[in-house]
Write an enzyme that holds these catalytic residues in place. Structure first.
Site, PDB file in Angstrom:
ATOM      1  N   ASP A  45      19.426  50.525  32.463  1.00 16.02           N
ATOM      2  CA  ASP A  45      20.104  49.340  33.002  1.00 16.02           C
ATOM      3  C   ASP A  45      19.176  48.138  33.013  1.00 16.02           C
ATOM      4  OD1 ASP A  45      22.487  48.209  34.590  1.00 16.02           O
ATOM      5  OD2 ASP A  45      20.745  47.654  35.795  1.00 16.02           O
ATOM      6  N   TYR A  50      15.798  40.324  33.846  1.00 13.61           N
ATOM      7  CA  TYR A  50      14.696  41.269  34.121  1.00 13.61           C
ATOM      8  C   TYR A  50      13.548  41.053  33.120  1.00 13.61           C
ATOM      9  CZ  TYR A  50      18.332  43.896  36.695  1.00 13.61           C
ATOM     10  OH  TYR A  50      19.354  44.280  37.527  1.00 13.61           O
ATOM     11  N   LYS A  75      22.752  42.231  30.978  1.00 15.92           N
ATOM     12  CA  LYS A  75      23.638  41.396  31.814  1.00 15.92           C
ATOM     13  C   LYS A  75      23.440  39.915  31.515  1.00 15.92           C
ATOM     14  CE  LYS A  75      22.928  44.744  35.558  1.00 15.92           C
ATOM     15  NZ  LYS A  75      21.494  45.105  35.465  1.00 15.92           N
ATOM     16  N   HIS A 108      26.429  39.126  35.188  1.00 13.94           N
ATOM     17  CA  HIS A 108      25.519  39.553  36.255  1.00 13.94           C
ATOM     18  C   HIS A 108      26.038  39.201  37.653  1.00 13.94           C
ATOM     19  CE1 HIS A 108      20.955  40.541  36.760  1.00 13.94           C
ATOM     20  NE2 HIS A 108      21.651  41.005  37.776  1.00 13.94           N
TER      21      HIS A 108
HETATM   22  P1  NAP Z   1      16.590  51.557  44.182  1.00 18.65           P
HETATM   23  O1  NAP Z   1      16.807  52.208  42.874  1.00 18.65           O
HETATM   24  O2  NAP Z   1      17.551  51.787  45.287  1.00 18.65           O
HETATM   25  O3  NAP Z   1      15.156  51.927  44.745  1.00 18.65           O
HETATM   26  C1  NAP Z   1      14.013  51.813  43.955  1.00 18.65           C
HETATM   27  C2  NAP Z   1      12.809  52.068  44.845  1.00 18.65           C
HETATM   28  O4  NAP Z   1      12.855  53.410  45.356  1.00 18.65           O
HETATM   29  C3  NAP Z   1      11.526  51.890  44.108  1.00 18.65           C
HETATM   30  O5  NAP Z   1      10.599  51.313  45.022  1.00 18.65           O
HETATM   31  C4  NAP Z   1      11.111  53.334  43.771  1.00 18.65           C
HETATM   32  O6  NAP Z   1       9.698  53.432  43.747  1.00 18.65           O
HETATM   33  C5  NAP Z   1      11.683  54.112  44.929  1.00 18.65           C
HETATM   34  N1  NAP Z   1      12.116  55.469  44.567  1.00 18.65           N
HETATM   35  C6  NAP Z   1      12.848  55.846  43.478  1.00 18.65           C
HETATM   36  N2  NAP Z   1      13.079  57.169  43.507  1.00 18.65           N
HETATM   37  C7  NAP Z   1      12.487  57.642  44.622  1.00 18.65           C
HETATM   38  C8  NAP Z   1      12.379  58.945  45.200  1.00 18.65           C
HETATM   39  N3  NAP Z   1      12.934  60.011  44.624  1.00 18.65           N
HETATM   40  N4  NAP Z   1      11.668  59.069  46.357  1.00 18.65           N
HETATM   41  C9  NAP Z   1      11.092  57.994  46.945  1.00 18.65           C
HETATM   42  N5  NAP Z   1      11.169  56.734  46.458  1.00 18.65           N
HETATM   43  C10 NAP Z   1      11.870  56.559  45.303  1.00 18.65           C
HETATM   44  O7  NAP Z   1      16.471  49.957  44.019  1.00 18.65           O
HETATM   45  P2  NAP Z   1      16.519  48.925  42.816  1.00 18.65           P
HETATM   46  O8  NAP Z   1      15.503  49.195  41.783  1.00 18.65           O
HETATM   47  O9  NAP Z   1      16.519  47.586  43.429  1.00 18.65           O
HETATM   48  O10 NAP Z   1      17.966  49.172  42.181  1.00 18.65           O
HETATM   49  C11 NAP Z   1      18.162  50.013  41.069  1.00 18.65           C
HETATM   50  C12 NAP Z   1      18.535  49.219  39.833  1.00 18.65           C
HETATM   51  O11 NAP Z   1      19.748  48.498  40.052  1.00 18.65           O
HETATM   52  C13 NAP Z   1      17.537  48.123  39.452  1.00 18.65           C
HETATM   53  O12 NAP Z   1      16.361  48.634  38.885  1.00 18.65           O
HETATM   54  C14 NAP Z   1      18.395  47.333  38.511  1.00 18.65           C
HETATM   55  O13 NAP Z   1      18.474  47.973  37.241  1.00 18.65           O
HETATM   56  C15 NAP Z   1      19.751  47.359  39.208  1.00 18.65           C
HETATM   57  N6  NAP Z   1      20.038  46.170  40.063  1.00 18.65           N
HETATM   58  C16 NAP Z   1      21.122  45.406  39.745  1.00 18.65           C
HETATM   59  C17 NAP Z   1      21.456  44.299  40.520  1.00 18.65           C
HETATM   60  C18 NAP Z   1      22.646  43.488  40.162  1.00 18.65           C
HETATM   61  O14 NAP Z   1      22.821  42.391  40.712  1.00 18.65           O
HETATM   62  N7  NAP Z   1      23.477  43.957  39.258  1.00 18.65           N
HETATM   63  C19 NAP Z   1      20.683  43.964  41.651  1.00 18.65           C
HETATM   64  C20 NAP Z   1      19.588  44.775  41.981  1.00 18.65           C
HETATM   65  C21 NAP Z   1      19.295  45.881  41.170  1.00 18.65           C
HETATM   66  P3  NAP Z   1       8.881  54.019  42.460  1.00 18.65           P
HETATM   67  O15 NAP Z   1       9.261  53.194  41.276  1.00 18.65           O
HETATM   68  O16 NAP Z   1       7.465  53.865  42.866  1.00 18.65           O
HETATM   69  O17 NAP Z   1       9.333  55.464  42.336  1.00 18.65           O
END
Ligand code: NAP
Length: 278
Positions: A45, A50, A75, A108
């Site tokens: 994704d 990004y 996006k 987005h």
């Molecule tokens: P998330 O996936 O909810 O959380 C990521 C965080 O959790 C990172 O700090 C990661 O650290 C940690 N983590 C992952 N797996 C883990 C586990 N098993 N145990 C403990 N910690 C863990 O948050 P996000 O990255 O903000 O959201 C996911 C994706 O959604 C983004 O990367 C992006 O692609 C997308 N996104 C889209 C929008 C939108 O507007 N469409 C907005 C925000 C995000 P480590 O990397 O150190 O493991």
């Protein structure tokens, strides 16, 4: 044991769990994403904003996984919602990846004050007709935004990617998506780690099922019918995040997690009715 794919309203498929790539950039990012593909991830994704579409394309080529098995998402940013600009932005996304097409492209943010998302949607429809994109969808679209693009174009998105985690589980949005045959993808599916992993409800279920808190939360997504895209730069955590096929939360477990949601549970206070990103 594997989790079943989602079949979208255009007949294409997406895996049950994808990889969020926000923050995975450059050569290190490409290596992490290629490793994820090697571990079994099949959905990356990305987004123009990004600044990692090049790394995504490189990861696809480095992985050795056949292109047709992989789903690459990007996006469209708010600054390119006018139709001609949107079409060029989509072409540039495809060119930056070095791939021939992208599997899924999302608007987005709707940016309703700017008021150009219907035009952006028309561009997405045209880009799909031209073969640049296989599937088209939206992100952060509220029910009224979905209704408007469907009314104006007759084409429903295949995906709506929204903030969704146990503290903000969006029942009305999920219902609205479903009424249009739209798959709901969950961004920040783990609530960015945050306090969720220390929440008593989550830790007690982790103990009950002998799983990690992240696995409990991701299994909850699967049973809710949403498609989580957790991001991790760690191979061990990425593997953990996909290893959720062989246990089940019962109805009482699901109810407990569903009970954590709060009306003001958004992590970034970004209500798509007013928040705009460019
Ligand atoms: P998330 O996936 O909810 O959380 C990521 C965080 O959790 C990172 O700090 C990661 O650290 C940690 N983590 C992952 N797996 C883990 C586990 N098993 N145990 C403990 N910690 C863990 O948050 P996000 O990255 O903000 O959201 C996911 C994706 O959604 C983004 O990367 C992006 O692609 C997308 N996104 C889209 C929008 C939108 O507007 N469409 C907005 C925000 C995000 P480590 O990397 O150190 O493991």
């Amino acid at each position: 044991m594997t989790l079943p794919d989602h079949t979208l309203n255009d007949g294409t498929t997406l895996p049950a769990v994808g990889l969020g790539t926000y923050g995975l950039r450059g050569i290190e990012g490409a290596e992490a994403m290629a490793a994820a593909l090697g571990e079994g991830y099949r959905l990356l994704d990305s987004a123009v904003n990004y600044e990692n579409e090049g790394a995504v394309g490189k990861a696809v080529r480095m992985s050795g996984v056949p292109r047709e098995e992989i789903r690459v998402t990007s996006k469209l940013p708010g600054r390119h919602h006018k139709k001609a600009a949107a079409l060029i932005a989509i072409e540039e996304s495809v060119l930056r990846t070095g791939l021939d097409y992208l599997d899924l492209y999302l608007i987005h943010w709707p940016n309703p004050n700017q008021g150009l998302f219907v035009e952006a949607w028309e561009a997405m429809i045209e880009a799909r007709e031209r073969g640049l994109l296989r599937s088209i969808g939206v992100s952060n679209f509220l029910p009224a935004h979905l209704d408007l693009i469907v009314e104006k174009t007759g084409v429903a998105p295949s995906v709506n990617q929204v903030e969704l985690h146990p503290y903000f589980n969006q029942p009305e949005q999920r219902e609205a998506d479903k009424s249009h045959g739209i798959v709901t993808q969950a961004w920040c599916p783990l609530g960015k780690g945050s306090d969720l992993f220390d929440d008593d409800v989550i830790t007690s279920l982790a103990e009950k099922h002998n799983r990690t808190p992240a696995q409990i939360v991701l299994r909850w997504h699967i049973q809710l019918g949403t498609l989580p895209i957790p991001k991790s730069s760690s191979s061990a955590r990425r593997k953990e995040n996909r290893d959720i096929a062989d246990f089940t939360l019962d109805d009482a477990d699901m109810d407990k997690i569903n009970g954590l949601t709060k009306p003001d549970g958004r992590l970034f206070d970004a209500d798509p009715a007013t928040h705009e990103e460019f």
